[in-house]
Design a protein around this motif. Structure first.
Motif, PDB file in Angstrom:
ATOM      1  N   SER A 209      -4.315   9.776  19.456  1.00  0.00           N
ATOM      2  CA  SER A 209      -5.161   8.621  19.750  1.00  0.00           C
ATOM      3  C   SER A 209      -4.326   7.397  20.066  1.00  0.00           C
TER       4      SER A 209
ATOM      5  N   ASP B 244      -6.440   2.259  27.738  1.00  0.00           N
ATOM      6  CA  ASP B 244      -7.492   1.448  27.133  1.00  0.00           C
ATOM      7  C   ASP B 244      -8.690   1.394  28.073  1.00  0.00           C
ATOM      8  N   ARG B 245      -8.391   1.410  29.355  1.00  0.00           N
ATOM      9  CA  ARG B 245      -9.397   1.314  30.398  1.00  0.00           C
ATOM     10  C   ARG B 245      -8.939   2.238  31.516  1.00  0.00           C
TER      11      ARG B 245
ATOM     12  N   PRO C  14     -13.519   1.311  27.068  1.00  0.00           N
ATOM     13  CA  PRO C  14     -13.400   2.128  25.858  1.00  0.00           C
ATOM     14  C   PRO C  14     -14.759   2.748  25.537  1.00  0.00           C
ATOM     15  N   GLY C  15     -14.753   3.997  25.115  1.00  0.00           N
ATOM     16  CA  GLY C  15     -16.009   4.661  24.782  1.00  0.00           C
ATOM     17  C   GLY C  15     -16.633   5.369  25.984  1.00  0.00           C
ATOM     18  N   GLU C  16     -16.190   5.008  27.196  1.00  0.00           N
ATOM     19  CA  GLU C  16     -16.751   5.687  28.379  1.00  0.00           C
ATOM     20  C   GLU C  16     -15.749   6.684  28.957  1.00  0.00           C
TER      21      GLU C  16
ATOM     22  N   ASN D 137     -13.941   9.823  29.313  1.00  0.00           N
ATOM     23  CA  ASN D 137     -13.829  11.250  28.984  1.00  0.00           C
ATOM     24  C   ASN D 137     -13.764  12.046  30.277  1.00  0.00           C
TER      25      ASN D 137
ATOM     26  N   THR E 290     -16.884  11.748  32.700  1.00  0.00           N
ATOM     27  CA  THR E 290     -17.084  10.492  33.432  1.00  0.00           C
ATOM     28  C   THR E 290     -16.044  10.331  34.526  1.00  0.00           C
TER      29      THR E 290
END
Lengths: 319, 494
Positions: free
Chosen positions: B247, B462-463, B478-480, B482, B485
């Motif tokens: 991570s 990070d992006r 972040p969070g999108e 994977n 996507t």
């Protein structure tokens, strides 16, 4: 880790230089054995003096070759500097100014070569091959093909003088060699020469001023050609527009014998000097032994090829 | 059982650098044996000793229990050892049969003429069990890479090879071609041939090998059974430490350092705009040819843009690599050999090139200062061996990459542009490069990472910007981020 640690690369360069020196000693030993006059002080000074012009040209050539180029135009550049310098001298321009003028001609020719190669994007071989004809033609046109005589004694005294028995040309070339060595081994420009010659694209991405570096190499080569021209016309007392024929080949030979790679990126100032002295020694020694000029040429060719073969064999897989 | 091949106590040094320390290694008949290690661990040197390209300083090589001397590639062939190199050594214009018999043609008429018919028949016989679909009269250049490898194997069989060493055989194979290779390897081992399999790809090693010998820093770490030993454990043995966790910690701030506005070049890059912040790692994903490398080169000033501009900390920057470097940008290119390194020059020079002025005084380079700074930097990034006066070309890919990163550290670069930072670098060095990228972000530098490996992009960024046909098709926060996507934005709608 201390500074005595030697990398394989560094030791290889030193090894190569030692090899060139050994070659010179071997050739010298053969001549010393064959001729009584070879190993005398006057003759050794004679060899150095005879080698000084080629050494001078070869110093510039070495830097050009290391930066990944070639300069075939050195002889005609020398001729053009010689006739223009001589014309100034004969016209009564003060000696230092006339010399500066002649050197400026050499640097300018180098600048033109470099500009065509960098800005014009042309191959160094082709550009300087063109220069080989162009500068020669300019020298011939300017003089109408006849030599310029009557150089002032004040000027001739410079090249014919000596300090403590060492002729001035030898001293001048020695000083230029030290300067060239410092540039190559101690200055950023020297690293740029090796980087640009070794890998121009990587050098550019790493922020090396590639265009300027190439320009400098050809301008230094032009400068050295003009210095050689001054030495020669001082000795002869006249400037011939045809002087300097085949100088480029002798200079390339000296650089190659001294370990310069025509692929660029590698070469040695010390090696080139020894290379020039080897060629001078060969001519001197063979003359002392009364060997005909044709055979001297043969010997020169053989030495160059043997030097390259030894180079290839000893460098093994690293090359 | 007597091993088919055993190497005992192999030492090899280049100058003062010892690259193999008493390495021992044994392969059983009919076994597929993995040879694993990071770049620079000594795998290539060991293979070169085995194939007679270089001579070991000490050690014994035995085949079927009998000591053999391998002083040249010819003697290696005579001893029954064949090498299949990563770069196949074939003549593309010659036929399959001619390549198989290269250097040992079958002859007729008392040796005057090459017996083509016999060669083709024999080549057919050798290839039949491996891949009967290969036309022995076709020029090798018309074959797929996988088929060309099979031709190499046939050539090895023709030389009666009992040991075949394969160096990274799958680097240019598709998954289907790999399956084909698995079948061929099974046929070879069924004939009693032993295979030495060198690869970075753990899934392949685990698929093919039952045993693996692991090298680290020129020493044998051990031999492990596979798959009993897990992937993670194998990698840890190769690397010699526990792997960093996958991570990524965000160090991104909201301070904009690089603003790209409408950057375009032909069809390759069209109207690219984005902002990069201090401490941020921005991934750029996309398919090959989507314009990622081109965008990076435009930012670095290596290529000229048709339109658009870039601002560094709000100030416009002039064109050309030198102006961009002065402004704080540094490119770590994908093709290290072509665009990164000056092969014959030492690490010190390669590090100092962009910052020569900083390492000079009165027009002369301060060699001691350059050397000390290089050594400090290279110690930090873990250059192996730590010898900065050695030519950079003699180091492994991972170590060359560390030197290029060191180059920009020495130049106080604030914005790092990585193009495929781990291409051609093995697992352990990969982890080190990721650690370095994280360190750069932690120090407040800004980083762009172009990568074709989704796992890599996901791990470090990070992006993520996704490019498609020259345009930025998505920006994932972040969070999108994977695989789904990214893939959705990368693949052109047809």
């Amino acid at each position: 880790m201390n500074s005595m640690t030697q990398s394989p690369l560094l030791s290889r360069i030193k090894f190569r230089e030692a090899g060139t020196l050994l070659g010179l000693i071997l050739i010298g030993a053969v001549f010393a054995w064959q001729s009584d006059t070879f190993l005398t002080t006057p003759n050794i000074i004679n060899i150095l003096q005879q080698s000084s012009i080629n050494a001078c040209i070869a110093l510039g050539m070495t830097l050009v070759i290391i930066s990944g180029g070639i300069d075939l135009s050195v002889g005609p550049v020398a001729a053009l500097s010689a006739v223009l310098g001589a014309a100034m001298l004969v016209a009564g321009v003060p000696v230092p100014l006339a010399i500066l003028g002649a050197l400026a001609v050499g640097v300018f020719c180098g600048f033109v070569n470099g500009a065509l190669i960098t800005w014009g994007g042309l191959q160094p071989f082709i550009v300087t091959l063109g220069g080989l004809s162009l500068y020669r033609a300019l020298a011939l046109i300017y003089t109408g093909g006849t030599p310029i005589f009557g150089l002032p004694d004040e000027f001739r005294a410079l090249t014919n003088g000596s300090v403590l028995g060492v002729p001035n040309p030898v001293i001048v070339v020695a000083i230029l060699a030290v300067l060239a060595w410092v540039i190559l081994n101690k200055s950023p420009l020297g690293e740029y020469f090796m980087a640009v010659g070794g890998n121009p694209e990587a050098a550019r991405i790493a922020g090396v001023p590639v265009t300027l570096t190439r320009q400098m190499a050809y301008m230094i080569s032009g400068f050295m050609a003009a210095v050689a021209a001054m030495i020669l016309i001082g000795r002869l007392g006249a400037a011939e527009p045809t002087l300097g024929t085949l100088w480029e080949l002798d200079a390339i030979a000296a650089a190659a014998i001294g370990g310069a790679s025509l692929m660029g990126g590698r070469g040695s100032i010390f090696g080139t000097l020894i290379g020039a002295i080897i060629l001078g020694t060969l001519r001197n020694g063979l003359t002392l032994m009364n060997v005909q000029a044709f055979y001297q040429l043969l010997a020169t060719g053989i030495i160059i090829i043997v030097a390259m073969l030894i180079d290839k064999l000893t460098s093994g897989k690293q090359g | 059982m007597t091993p088919r091949l055993s190497l005992t106590g192999i030492d090899k040094s280049y100058g003062s650098t010892q690259v193999l320390h008493g390495v021992s290694f044994a392969v059983q008949p009919g076994e597929v044996h993995g040879l694993l290690g990071e770049n620079g661990a000594g795998k290539s040197t060991l293979l070169n000793v085995l194939s007679g390209v270089i001579r070991a300083d000490a050690g014994v090589i035995e085949i079927d229990g009998k000591p053999v001397s391998i002083a040249s590639p010819r003697e290696a062939t005579a001893a029954g050892i064949a090498m299949i190199h990563q770069e196949l050594q074939q003549v593309p214009e010659l036929s399959v049969a001619q390549n198989i018999f290269l250097g040992g043609a079958l002859r007729r008429m008392g040796g005057l003429l090459v017996d083509r018919a016999a060669q083709e028949a024999e080549a057919q016989r050798l290839l039949a069990p491996l891949d009967p679909g290969i036309d022995v009269t076709a020029p090798v250049r018309t074959l797929r890479v996988a088929q060309r490898q099979i031709v190499e194997m046939a050539k090895a069989l023709r030389a009666n090879a009992r040991i075949i060493a394969m160096d990274e055989p799958t680097s240019s194979l598709t998954p289907n071609e790999f399956e084909r290779l698995v079948q061929v390897v099974a046929k070879l081992t069924a004939q009693g041939v032993s295979i030495i399999y060198v690869s970075h790809k753990m899934d392949e090693v685990f698929r093919l090998c039952r045993q693996a010998t692991i090298l680290r820093d020129g020493r044998r770490v051990g031999q492990v059974p596979i798959p009993e030993t897990g992937v993670r454990q194998v990698i840890e043995l190769m690397v010699g430490r526990e792997l960093a966790k996958a991570s990524h910690h965000g160090f991104a701030t909201d301070k904009a350092v690089l603003t790209v506005q409408g950057l375009s070049r032909g069809r390759a890059v069209q109207d690219a705009s984005f902002t990069l912040h201090a401490g941020e790692v921005l991934g750029i994903a996309g398919l090959v040819g989507a314009g990622r490398t081109e965008l990076l080169r435009l930012i670095a000033g290596v290529d000229r843009a048709d339109a658009g501009r870039i601002l560094i900390e709000g100030q416009p920057v002039a064109a050309g690599p030198r102006a961009r470097i002065r402004a704080g940008l540094g490119l770590v290119p994908e093709e290290r050999k072509r665009d990164g390194i000056i092969r014959h020059r030492p690490i010190t020079t390669n590090i100092g090139l962009p910052a020569m002025r900083r390492f000079s005084r009165l027009g002369l380079i301060r060699k001691g200062m350059l050397r000390n700074r290089s050594e400090d930097l290279m110690r930090e990034v873990g250059l192996r061996p730590l010898d900065v006066s050695r030519a950079i070309g003699s180091f492994s890919g991972g170590n060359q990459q560390k030197a290029i990163i060191g180059r920009w550290l020495a130049a106080d670069t604030r914005i790092f542009l990585f193009d495929e930072p781990t291409r051609g670098i093995d697992v352990g060095a990969k982890a080190e490069i990721y650690d370095l990228i994280e360190r750069l972000a932690r120090e407040g530098r800004a980083v762009i990472v172009v990568s074709s490996e989704l796992t890599e992009v996901i791990r470090v960024s990070d992006r993520v910007l996704v490019m498609r046909e020259g345009r930025i098709s998505a920006t994932l926060g972040p969070g999108e981020i994977n695989e789904a996507t990214i893939a959705r934005a990368a693949i052109p709608a047809s």
